[in-house]
Design a protein around this motif. Sequence first.
Motif, PDB file in Angstrom:
ATOM      1  N   HIS A  38       0.830  -1.200   0.000  1.00  0.00           N
ATOM      2  CA  HIS A  38       0.000   0.000   0.000  1.00  0.00           C
ATOM      3  C   HIS A  38       0.868   1.255   0.000  1.00  0.00           C
ATOM      4  CE1 HIS A  38      -3.534   2.346   2.013  1.00  0.00           C
ATOM      5  NE2 HIS A  38      -3.343   2.692   0.763  1.00  0.00           N
ATOM      6  N   ARG A  39       1.887   1.273   0.849  1.00  0.00           N
ATOM      7  CA  ARG A  39       2.777   2.430   0.943  1.00  0.00           C
ATOM      8  C   ARG A  39       3.511   2.658  -0.382  1.00  0.00           C
ATOM      9  NH1 ARG A  39       7.966   3.884   1.716  1.00  0.00           N
ATOM     10  NH2 ARG A  39       8.647   1.739   1.437  1.00  0.00           N
ATOM     11  N   ALA A  40       4.039   1.584  -0.963  1.00  0.00           N
ATOM     12  CA  ALA A  40       4.781   1.697  -2.216  1.00  0.00           C
ATOM     13  C   ALA A  40       3.889   2.184  -3.347  1.00  0.00           C
ATOM     14  CB  ALA A  40       5.411   0.346  -2.571  1.00  0.00           C
ATOM     15  N   TYR A  91       8.655   4.231 -15.281  1.00  0.00           N
ATOM     16  CA  TYR A  91       9.350   4.886 -14.166  1.00  0.00           C
ATOM     17  C   TYR A  91       8.594   4.678 -12.861  1.00  0.00           C
ATOM     18  CZ  TYR A  91      10.317   8.763 -10.978  1.00  0.00           C
ATOM     19  OH  TYR A  91      10.574   9.514  -9.863  1.00  0.00           O
ATOM     20  N   ALA A  92       7.266   4.906 -12.875  1.00  0.00           N
ATOM     21  CA  ALA A  92       6.454   4.730 -11.673  1.00  0.00           C
ATOM     22  C   ALA A  92       6.477   3.277 -11.206  1.00  0.00           C
ATOM     23  CB  ALA A  92       5.026   5.186 -11.927  1.00  0.00           C
ATOM     24  N   GLU A  93       6.458   2.347 -12.158  1.00  0.00           N
ATOM     25  CA  GLU A  93       6.540   0.923 -11.804  1.00  0.00           C
ATOM     26  C   GLU A  93       7.850   0.617 -11.092  1.00  0.00           C
ATOM     27  OE1 GLU A  93       5.359  -2.703 -14.487  1.00  0.00           O
ATOM     28  OE2 GLU A  93       7.495  -2.314 -14.795  1.00  0.00           O
ATOM     29  N   ASN A  94       8.942   1.192 -11.586  1.00  0.00           N
ATOM     30  CA  ASN A  94      10.246   0.976 -10.957  1.00  0.00           C
ATOM     31  C   ASN A  94      10.295   1.577  -9.554  1.00  0.00           C
ATOM     32  OD1 ASN A  94      11.297  -0.434 -13.127  1.00  0.00           O
ATOM     33  ND2 ASN A  94      12.165   1.384 -14.102  1.00  0.00           N
ATOM     34  N   VAL A  95       9.642   2.727  -9.367  1.00  0.00           N
ATOM     35  CA  VAL A  95       9.562   3.324  -8.031  1.00  0.00           C
ATOM     36  C   VAL A  95       8.828   2.380  -7.088  1.00  0.00           C
ATOM     37  CG1 VAL A  95       8.530   5.208  -6.687  1.00  0.00           C
ATOM     38  CG2 VAL A  95       9.699   5.708  -8.839  1.00  0.00           C
ATOM     39  N   LEU A 148       9.005  -1.331  -2.513  1.00  0.00           N
ATOM     40  CA  LEU A 148       8.563  -2.626  -1.997  1.00  0.00           C
ATOM     41  C   LEU A 148       9.756  -3.516  -1.676  1.00  0.00           C
ATOM     42  CD1 LEU A 148       6.165  -4.524  -1.414  1.00  0.00           C
ATOM     43  CD2 LEU A 148       6.258  -5.233  -3.819  1.00  0.00           C
ATOM     44  N   ALA A 149      10.744  -3.567  -2.579  1.00  0.00           N
ATOM     45  CA  ALA A 149      11.918  -4.424  -2.383  1.00  0.00           C
ATOM     46  C   ALA A 149      12.710  -3.997  -1.151  1.00  0.00           C
ATOM     47  CB  ALA A 149      12.806  -4.392  -3.622  1.00  0.00           C
ATOM     48  N   ARG A 158      12.998  -8.925 -16.699  1.00  0.00           N
ATOM     49  CA  ARG A 158      12.042  -7.887 -17.109  1.00  0.00           C
ATOM     50  C   ARG A 158      11.996  -6.722 -16.126  1.00  0.00           C
ATOM     51  NH1 ARG A 158       6.604 -11.565 -16.170  1.00  0.00           N
ATOM     52  NH2 ARG A 158       6.755 -11.742 -13.892  1.00  0.00           N
ATOM     53  N   GLY A 159      12.825  -6.767 -15.073  1.00  0.00           N
ATOM     54  CA  GLY A 159      12.926  -5.643 -14.157  1.00  0.00           C
ATOM     55  C   GLY A 159      12.235  -5.848 -12.828  1.00  0.00           C
TER      56      GLY A 159
END
Length: 291
Positions: free
Chosen positions: A110-112, A191-195, A200-201, A216-217
């Motif tokens: 949720h935070r991420a 970019y937002a997906e990577n954030v 999360l990681a 795939r990242g």
Amino acid sequence: MLTAKAQYSLSNAEKYFKEHLSAGDYYAEGKHVPGEWFGAGAEKMNLRGRGRMGDFVKLCRNINPTDDERLTQRQKANRRVFYDFTLSPPKSVSIAALVGGDRRIEESHHRAARIAVSELEKFAAARIRKNRASSYRTTGNVVGAMFQHDTSRALDPHLHCHCIIFNATRDQLEDRWKALETYEMLSACKYAENVYYHELARDLRQFGYELENKRRGDFELKGIPQDLIERFSKRHNEIDRQTQEMLEAEPEKRTRNLKEIRENLAHNRRARKIKNIGRSRLTALWNGQVS
């Protein structure tokens, strides 16, 4: 993963809210899932915390919930009602959170997601028309509502967050609401997906999990076997099968965007939600699939 889909039909948009977004998730035992407002545009409307269905419906109809006046001046017949930006973690993360019962992961997801959409908001813009010329100006504000869900339509564990962004943004220079221009937002989805993945990681490592990066990242959690991931990916595998069947029946579509084909199949050929299955029955169903 981050996907984005525009909703053009007003009737479908209202139905989407009532039957899908806010009607409750399987794991929530049919309870109402309240949306949470986000975005600087929502703040300007004094929309904070949990939202009300009436406010969502008004925004779908291009009405400002604060004064019941038309929100944007121009309203085309095929106007976009909202965009659905959906964020979800790798399958092993959903398994650890929901089957493994690690509630910290749900909170981290949720935070991420909130951090990722706040980054996406920075790319919001409005169209500028002057002297018969058209250009765009960055506004950096959106009116959004976030809905948390935790299962797929195949009843697999599937954390995901629907970030609904309405077709309105505040142009500060002209001091009025305009239709939202999403070109730069859509371009910034990766970019937002990577954030989202990064935030999360980081939490997962602090919790003690080890990660295995993928080409795939994205990543998966070490210690959760691939066959279990496949077992809890029934909806994904179903879309794979439908995609292959379509391409075999209509080979001319092989040159089209495969991701777009999959997204259309996921949206148009999805089964109806099974309501009120209950937490205990669903947990038993999942535990029965774990050796």
